[in-house]
Write a protein that holds these residues in place. Structure first.
Motif, PDB file in Angstrom:
ATOM      1  N   HIS A  43      -1.485   0.765  -7.033  1.00  0.00           N
ATOM      2  CA  HIS A  43      -1.866   1.975  -7.760  1.00  0.00           C
ATOM      3  C   HIS A  43      -2.710   2.912  -6.884  1.00  0.00           C
ATOM      4  O   HIS A  43      -2.387   4.101  -6.740  1.00  0.00           O
ATOM      5  N   HIS A  67      -1.839   6.684  -4.930  1.00  0.00           N
ATOM      6  CA  HIS A  67      -2.641   7.924  -4.912  1.00  0.00           C
ATOM      7  C   HIS A  67      -2.829   8.420  -3.473  1.00  0.00           C
ATOM      8  O   HIS A  67      -2.809   9.623  -3.214  1.00  0.00           O
ATOM      9  N   TYR A  93      -1.597   4.509 -19.712  1.00  0.00           N
ATOM     10  CA  TYR A  93      -2.537   5.244 -18.863  1.00  0.00           C
ATOM     11  C   TYR A  93      -1.843   6.376 -18.107  1.00  0.00           C
ATOM     12  O   TYR A  93      -2.462   7.381 -17.746  1.00  0.00           O
ATOM     13  N   GLU A 105      -1.513  10.100 -12.427  1.00  0.00           N
ATOM     14  CA  GLU A 105      -1.572   8.729 -12.943  1.00  0.00           C
ATOM     15  C   GLU A 105      -0.184   8.242 -13.350  1.00  0.00           C
ATOM     16  O   GLU A 105       0.140   7.071 -13.188  1.00  0.00           O
TER      17      GLU A 105
HETATM   18 ZN   LIG Z   1      -5.171   6.233 -10.837  1.00  0.00          ZN
END
Ligand SMILES: [Zn+2]
Length: 269
Positions: A169, A173, A223, A230
């Protein structure tokens, strides 16, 4: 005039030599295999690596070498950084870039906490900026660093089929940020177009937000409805850990990620 020309030539020669030797060092690191001991640690700590086809598995060693050479790890709250931690995080980060030209050009620092950590989050409402403390398991800053909880990083890697992985994750990013803005639109691979990416991800994001707002179950983590960046990051977690589920439910997103990373995880054993 002669002195000036000599200085210009010396500087140009020095720069050329600097870039040439940097390129040579990079090529040497990429060509160096990991030791059997290092490979063994990665196989135990990051089981998803064992599913890679042999041709892809061979790409990993050099990238892990390059990553370890470029990045410094620092333990926080008294944590002592171990070889297991470095190799686990490096292998997961390099899985994202194992078959593409993408690289973490801006990253030099990784901070590791033993467990979840407190982080300050700023909120802006008009002219008022408020700050509150929240508990996090991972964080990715623009142009580095990446901050991780080791307990969650290790558990996320060990459980490689639940679609939840904090290291994948946060490094998603970092890849997103290479375009200059962490907004869910990374630097695309050859053969991809911005128009196609935008069409696929905007449509999928809107459908996801709608589903989450209506309490529907979604294969992509809820989320992901908190923002485009995200949505991209949680889709990447799923792409690697539950590729068949992502391909079944949101095939267009799977297809775009497959083109971006030049990988097809549904075919891995
Ligand atoms: Zn994140």
């Amino acid at each position: 005039m002669f002195i000036f020309l000599t200085i210009v030539l010396l500087v140009a020669g020095g720069l050329a030599y600097y870039f040439w030797s940097k390129k040579q060092a990079r090529a040497a690191l990429l060509a160096t295999p990991l030791t059997p001991h290092q490979r063994d640690i990665i196989a135990r700590q990051v089981p998803i690596i064992r599913r890679l086809p042999p041709a892809l598995r061979n790409h990993l060693d050099g990238r892990v070498n390059l990553f370890l050479d470029q990045v410094s790890f620092y333990g926080c709250d008294g944590l002592e950084v171990t070889e297991e931690m470095e190799l686990s995080i490096a292998a997961q980060a390099c899985l994202l870039v194992i078959n593409s030209d993408l690289w973490y050009d801006n990253l030099t620092t990784i901070l590791i906490y033993p467990n979840a950590f407190k982080s300050k989050q700023q909120r802006r409402s008009g002219y008022v900026v408020s700050e509150k403390e929240i508990v996090r398991t991972g964080e990715s800053w623009d142009r580095g660093p990446v901050i991780l909880s080791w307990a969650h990083s290790q558990q996320g890697a060990m459980n490689d089929r639940d679609g939840q992985n904090v290291v994948l994750h946060e490094f998603a990013h970092q890849i997103d940020d290479l375009s200059g803005a962490t907004n869910g639109v990374p630097v695309l691979s050859a053969g991809q177009t911005f128009a196609e990416w935008e069409e696929v991800f905007l449509t999928a994001y809107d459908a996801h937000v709608h589903a989450v707002e209506n309490g529907q179950r979604t294969v992509i983590d809820a989320y992901g409805a908190t923002g485009h960046e995200e949505f991209f990051a949680v889709s990447v977690e799923l792409f690697f850990e539950r590729p068949k589920a992502l391909q079944r439910d949101v095939p267009e997103v799977y297809g775009q990620l497959s083109k971006l990373f030049r990988l097809n995880p549904v075919e891995w054993s």
